[in-house]
Write a protein that holds these residues in place. Structure first.
Motif, PDB file in Angstrom:
ATOM      1  N   TRP A 258      -7.583  24.922  19.398  1.00  0.00           N
ATOM      2  CA  TRP A 258      -6.387  24.098  19.174  1.00  0.00           C
ATOM      3  C   TRP A 258      -5.669  24.442  17.862  1.00  0.00           C
TER       4      TRP A 258
ATOM      5  N   ASP B  73      -8.382  24.391  24.694  1.00  0.00           N
ATOM      6  CA  ASP B  73      -7.778  23.065  24.515  1.00  0.00           C
ATOM      7  C   ASP B  73      -6.487  22.956  25.329  1.00  0.00           C
ATOM      8  N   ASP B  74      -5.643  22.046  24.940  1.00  0.00           N
ATOM      9  CA  ASP B  74      -4.395  21.718  25.639  1.00  0.00           C
ATOM     10  C   ASP B  74      -3.537  22.963  25.870  1.00  0.00           C
TER      11      ASP B  74
ATOM     12  N   TRP C 237     -10.127  21.426  28.225  1.00  0.00           N
ATOM     13  CA  TRP C 237      -9.484  20.171  27.822  1.00  0.00           C
ATOM     14  C   TRP C 237      -8.761  19.528  29.003  1.00  0.00           C
TER      15      TRP C 237
ATOM     16  N   ARG D 223       4.179  10.498  22.268  1.00  0.00           N
ATOM     17  CA  ARG D 223       3.988  11.955  22.330  1.00  0.00           C
ATOM     18  C   ARG D 223       4.623  12.519  23.620  1.00  0.00           C
TER      19      ARG D 223
ATOM     20  N   LYS E 281     -13.534  18.379  27.452  1.00  0.00           N
ATOM     21  CA  LYS E 281     -13.045  17.473  26.402  1.00  0.00           C
ATOM     22  C   LYS E 281     -12.014  16.557  27.072  1.00  0.00           C
TER      23      LYS E 281
ATOM     24  N   ASP F 273      -9.333  13.803  26.755  1.00  0.00           N
ATOM     25  CA  ASP F 273      -8.465  13.266  25.709  1.00  0.00           C
ATOM     26  C   ASP F 273      -7.658  12.072  26.208  1.00  0.00           C
TER      27      ASP F 273
ATOM     28  N   CYS G 297     -12.351  11.935  23.450  1.00  0.00           N
ATOM     29  CA  CYS G 297     -11.345  12.159  22.412  1.00  0.00           C
ATOM     30  C   CYS G 297     -10.193  11.211  22.711  1.00  0.00           C
TER      31      CYS G 297
ATOM     32  N   GLY H  77      -6.695  11.352  20.760  1.00  0.00           N
ATOM     33  CA  GLY H  77      -5.892  11.757  19.617  1.00  0.00           C
ATOM     34  C   GLY H  77      -6.776  11.726  18.378  1.00  0.00           C
ATOM     35  N   GLY H  78      -7.993  12.259  18.496  1.00  0.00           N
ATOM     36  CA  GLY H  78      -9.035  12.053  17.491  1.00  0.00           C
ATOM     37  C   GLY H  78      -9.855  10.847  17.897  1.00  0.00           C
TER      38      GLY H  78
ATOM     39  N   ASP I 115      -8.552  13.572  14.313  1.00  0.00           N
ATOM     40  CA  ASP I 115      -7.752  14.798  14.272  1.00  0.00           C
ATOM     41  C   ASP I 115      -7.665  15.334  12.851  1.00  0.00           C
TER      42      ASP I 115
HETATM   43  C1  GLA Z   1      -5.314  15.483  20.535  1.00  0.00           C
HETATM   44  C2  GLA Z   1      -6.699  15.916  20.169  1.00  0.00           C
HETATM   45  C3  GLA Z   1      -6.667  17.299  19.597  1.00  0.00           C
HETATM   46  C4  GLA Z   1      -6.070  18.248  20.621  1.00  0.00           C
HETATM   47  C5  GLA Z   1      -4.701  17.761  21.031  1.00  0.00           C
HETATM   48  C6  GLA Z   1      -4.154  18.565  22.173  1.00  0.00           C
HETATM   49  O1  GLA Z   1      -4.516  15.317  19.413  1.00  0.00           O
HETATM   50  O2  GLA Z   1      -7.279  15.007  19.275  1.00  0.00           O
HETATM   51  O3  GLA Z   1      -7.961  17.721  19.238  1.00  0.00           O
HETATM   52  O4  GLA Z   1      -6.918  18.303  21.739  1.00  0.00           O
HETATM   53  O5  GLA Z   1      -4.726  16.398  21.442  1.00  0.00           O
HETATM   54  O6  GLA Z   1      -2.914  18.130  22.576  1.00  0.00           O
END
Ligand code: GLA
Length: 726
Positions: free
Chosen positions: A333, A363-364, A408, A440, A473, A475, A523, A525-526, A545
Motif C-alpha cells: 500500500w 492491497d487496494d 485486500w 472517501r 485483509k 477493510d 482493518c 481505515g486502520g 493507518d
Molecule cells: C485503509 C487501510 C490501509 C489501506 C487502504 C486502502 O486506509 O487502513 O491500510 O488498505 O485502506 O485503500
C-alpha cells in the motif's frame, strides 16, 4: 465450583480466579446486588445493605418495611425505570398502551456447565454460567440474565435475553447488556479516545455526581471511543489498586455509562446504544443483547490488561490462530498506493524474497476500475489492465519465490462509480430522495438485507475459490450515515444499526469461517473497528493507518490496555513517514512493529542497500521473540503519552525468558541517567542479558534496573533479551 447458590440466605456466589460477584433474592423478591470485587467468603452479606430511604423516595406499592421501600435504595442486577429507581436503567420496554413501567422479580435460575452461544453474535466460550430468569410483575415479559465465570481468569461475562410472552407486540426502547453496582462514589474512569490515525489514547477523568459516558453513533465501534471503560479507585495506578475493566463484544453503535448517585454508590451499565434505537419485539419473540466482558484486578491497571489478554487469547480468538506463527507480511500500500502493475509488484517481491518475510499482501486497487479511491469498490473482478494474466500471474510469482499471497477486500462498500452501484443503486444505504453523504467517495452496502449479503459472499468467495489465496485483509473505510434500510418497515428503522452488526457477523461467519484455511486480518481505515467481536473472527487487526514509530508507541500503548499484543498488526514503513512526515531510525521502526504481529509496508525502491540487508536480521529477531508477543505477559513500564520514554516488557508465562523494548523520544545533550525497571521476572532466577553480555538475578534487574545509554539520536530504541541461565 465457580457458581454456588445458598438456598438458606437466597444468595448467589459467582467466583472467578480472583473475583467474587454476589447477589441475592431480597424480601420483595427483587434480585439485589450485594458485592463485586476481590474474592471473599460465602457469607450472608445482607448485614451490609444500604438502608434508609428519605422523605422524597417513592415507596413501591406493597412494600411495608419503611427503611427499604424504594427501588432507588437497592442495588440492581437488572435496572428498570418508572417505579422508584431514578438512576439510569438497563432495560426499558414500551407496552401497546404506551406504558413503560417494568418491574422484574426473581422467577427461577439454572447453573449451566456449557456456556450458551448468543444467536448471531460472537461471544467468549467456556466457563460456568448462571442463567437467572426474572419476570415482570405486571406482564408476561421474561428476562434471562447470563453470568459466566472462569477458574483461570478474573472476568465475568454477561448478557441479557428479553422474551415477549405476551400476546401483543412490544417495543424495546433500551436493552443494555448489564448493570453493575459499585459501593462508592469516588472513582475515576479510564477510556480510550482517538480518531483516524491516532486511535485509542488513554484518558482518565474523575467520575462525578451524574453520568459519564462514552459511545458510538456511527454503526461501528469506531476509532473515536473504543467500547471500553475502566472504573478505577482514585489511587489505582498501573501496579496497585482496584481496576474494573468493561469491554463490549460488539462492533456497532454502543454506549457505556457510569453514574454516581446520591446515596454514595455508583452504577455502570451499557450495551447497544439506545440513542436512535428501538426494537419491535413481536409476541413470542426473544431479543438477545451482545456480551460484555468485565475484568477485575486488585493489582492495578496492568494486571487488568493481562486479565483481558488471557481471557481473549483463551476464550475469544479462534484457537487455531491464537498461538500460531503469524504471517510476516510485506504490503504494497504505502509503496505503490493504486499505482502498480505486475512488474512493480514483482520488484517488491524480488527484494524481500530471501529476507524471511513470508507473505506478500496486495492491497487496494486490484479490481474493477479502481485506479483511485473514486471508483470500483464493490466490483470484485480482477483488473487485468493492471494485472496482465490476472491475479494468477502475481500469485504464482509469489509462491515461486517462497512467499504466501494475501489480498485486500472491502466487502461492505460500494463506490457510486461502480458496476455494482449501477446495477443495484438501492443496495447502498440511503434515504429515498435525499442525497447521501459520501465517505472517501464511497457508500456502505445495506448488509441488513439478505440479498446484499448473498451478493457479497458470492463475489468474494468466487475470488477466494478460484485463486490460491492464503491471507485476506478485510477493510472498512467509512462509518454509517443515513441509517435507513429499504428492507425495513417504518416502525423498524431504528433497528438499523444493530441489524448492521448482525449482518456483519453473518458475513464473517460465511466468509471467514467458510474459508478456514485462509488467515483473515481485520482493518477499518486502520483501527476504526478494533473490538472483541471483530477479534473473534480476525486474530489480528491493522492497528492504525499511522505507521510512524513514535505515534505507534502511543497507539500500541493505549491499545494494550485492553487488547493483547498478538492482535495488533504493526508494520515497519518507509521514512519520511507518510502520515507525520517524521524520520525515525530503521531499527526503531522495526523494534516498535515487533511489539505486535509484525510486518512491512516498504517502498523497496527507496530503501538503502543497508536497510534491505537489515530486514533479514529484523525478521530473525522477531522469530526469537514471537512466542513472547503471542503468549507472554505484558508489563507496561513507561507511558509515552506522558513522558519522553516508552517501555514494554514481555515475560514468558513460565518466567524463563523476557524481552524488553525501551524507546526514548527526544535525546537531550548531557541528559539525566535513565533507568528502566522491568517487572514480572522470577526474583530468584538468574537471567543472561544478551545485549549486555552479563548474568543477573531477576530481583537485581527489577530493583537496580537497566540503564539506557545516552546516544545523540532521537526516537531511539533499546532492546534487551533475557534468558534464564541454566
Ligand atoms: C485503509 C487501510 C490501509 C489501506 C487502504 C486502502 O486506509 O487502513 O491500510 O488498505 O485502506 O485503500
Amino acid at each position: 465450583m465457580a457458581i454456588y447458590y445458598d438456598q438458606n440466605i437466597q444468595t448467589f456466589f459467582l467466583e472467578g480466579r480472583n473475583l467474587s460477584y454476589v447477589f441475592g433474592i431480597n424480601e420483595t423478591n427483587f434480585v439485589e446486588h450485594y458485592y463485586f470485587g476481590a474474592r471473599i467468603g460465602r457469607d450472608d452479606l445482607r448485614y451490609a445493605l444500604a438502608c434508609g430511604g428519605d422523605y422524597a423516595e417513592s415507596a413501591v406499592p406493597g412494600l411495608t418495611n419503611s427503611a427499604r421501600n424504594s427501588y432507588n435504595n437497592y442495588g440492581a442486577e437488572l435496572s428498570t425505570y418508572g417505579s422508584s429507581d431514578y438512576h439510569e436503567c438497563s432495560l426499558q420496554i414500551m407496552f401497546p398502551n404506551g406504558s413503560r413501567l417494568n418491574e422484574f422479580l426473581y422467577d427461577s435460575h439454572e447453573i449451566l456447565s456449557e456456556k450458551p452461544a448468543i444467536t448471531g453474535m460472537p461471544s467468549l466460550s467456556g466457563g460456568e454460567t448462571l442463567r437467572l430468569t426474572l419476570k415482570d410483575k405486571n406482564s408476561e415479559v421474561k428476562v434471562n440474565l447470563y453470568y459466566t465465570v472462569y477458574e483461570d481468569v478474573s472476568v465475568i461475562c454477561r448478557h441479557m435475553e428479553v422474551t415477549n410472552a405476551t400476546a401483543e407486540d412490544l417495543k424495546l426502547l433500551r436493552a443494555y447488556s448489564f448493570t453493575l453496582e459499585l459501593p462508592r462514589n469516588n472513582y475515576d474512569v479510564l477510556t480510550l479516545e482517538g480518531a483516524w490515525a491516532r486511535e485509542r489514547y488513554p484518558e482518565r477523568i474523575p467520575m462525578h455526581h451524574g453520568v459519564v459516558s462514552v459511545d458510538s453513533k456511527a454503526g461501528a465501534s469506531s476509532g473515536r471511543l473504543n467500547p471500553f471503560m475502566a472504573v478505577l479507585d482514585r489511587n489505582t495506578d498501573e501496579y496497585q489498586g482496584n481496576a474494573i475493566g468493561i469491554n463490549l463484544v460488539y462492533s456497532s453503535s454502543y454506549v457505556l455509562k457510569a453514574e454516581v448517585g446520591s446515596k454514595g454508590s455508583s452504577r455502570v451499565m451499557g450495551g447497544i446504544n439506545d440513542f436512535d434505537f428501538s426494537w419491535k419485539l413481536a409476541a413470542g419473540e426473544t431479543f438477545e443483547t451482545p456480551e460484555v466482558v468485565i475484568a477485575f484486578s486488585d493489582n492495578g491497571i496492568n494486571a487488568m490488561s493481562q486479565t483481558f489478554h488471557d481471557a481473549y487469547r483463551r476464550y475469544l480468538i479462534q484457537p487455531s490462530y491464537v498461538t500460531a506463527h503469524r504471517p510476516i507480511v510485506i504490503n504494497n500500500w504505502e509503496a505503490t498506493y493504486f499505482n502498480f502493475n505486475n512488474e512493480r509488484l514483482m520488484g517488491i517481491i524480488d527484494v524481500v524474497k530471501d529476507s524471511g518475510i513470508d507473505t506478500f499482501v496486495l492491497d487496494d486497487g486490484w479490481f474493477g476500475a479502481r485506479s483511485n479511491d473514486k471508483a470500483g469498490l464493490g466490483d470484485w473482478v480482477v483488473n487485468t489492465d493492471k494485472l496482465h494474466g490476472g491475479l494468477k500471474t502475481i500469485i504464482d510469482y509469489c509462491h515461486n519465490a517462497g512467499l504466501k499471497f494475501g489480498l485486500w477486500f472491502e466487502p461492505e462498500m460500494v463506490n457510486p462509480n461502480s458496476d455494482l452501484y449501477r446495477a443495484h443503486p438501492d443496495w447502498a444505504i440511503h434515504v429515498p430522495g435525499i442525497e447521501p453523504c459520501l465517505g472517501r467517495n464511497q457508500m456502505v452496502l445495506d448488509i441488513t438485507r439478505e440479498e446484499v449479503r448473498d451478493y457479497i459472499v458470492e463475489a468474494v468467495s468466487k475470488i477466494l475459490r478460484e485463486h490460491a489465496i492464503d491471507y485476506v485483509k478485510w477493510d472498512f473505510n467509512r462509518v454509517l450515515t443515513e441509517n435507513y434500510s429499504l428492507g425495513l418497515p417504518a416502525d423498524r428503522q431504528q433497528e438499523f444499526h444493530h441489524r448492521y452488526a448482525l449482518g456483519l457477523y453473518d458475513l464473517c461467519e460465511r466468509l471467514v469461517n467458510g474459508f478456514p484455511e485462509i488467515f483473515f486480518e481485520g482493518c477499518a481505515g486502520g483501527g476504526g473497528r478494533f473490538d472483541p467481536a471483530m477479534l473473534h473472527y480476525f486474530p489480528q487487526i491493522w492497528t492504525s493507518d499511522d505507521t510512524d514509530a513514535y505515534m505507534r508507541t502511543q497507539i500500541q500503548y493505549g491499545t494494550s490496555i485492553c487488547y493483547p499484543l498478538s492482535t495488533m498488526s504493526c508494520h515497519t514503513s518507509i521514512c519520511p513517514n507518510h502520515q507525520t512526515g517524521r524520520t525515525t531510525p530503521f531499527a526503531t521502526r522495526s523494534d516498535i512493529a515487533h511489539l505486535g504481529a509484525t510486518g512491512y509496508e516498504l517502498d523497496t525502491k527507496k530503501m538503502t542497500g543497508e536497510e534491505i540487508a537489515e530486514v533479514a536480521g529484523q525478521v530473525k529477531a522477531y522469530h526469537e521473540m514471537e512466542d513472547l508477543v503471542l503468549n507472554g505477559d505484558l508489563y507496561r513500564i513507561e507511558n509515552p503519552c506522558e513522558s519522553n520514554y516508552f517501555a514494554f516488557v514481555l515475560v514468558a508465562k513460565d518466567k524463563s525468558e523476557a524481552h524488553i523494548t525501551a524507546f526514548r523520544t527526544l535525546c537531550r545533550a548531557n541528559d539525566e541517567v535513565k533507568r528502566i525497571y522491568p517487572k514480572g521476572l522470577a526474583p530468584n532466577a538468574v537471567y543472561e542479558i544478551r545485549e549486555l553480555g552479563i548474568k543477573l538475578t531477576g530481583s537485581t534487574i527489577m530493583q537496580v534496573g537497566l540503564v539506557l545509554p545516552n546516544a545523540p539520536v532521537d526516537f531511539k530504541t533499546f532492546v534487551f533479551h533475557l534468558k534464564k541461565a541454566d
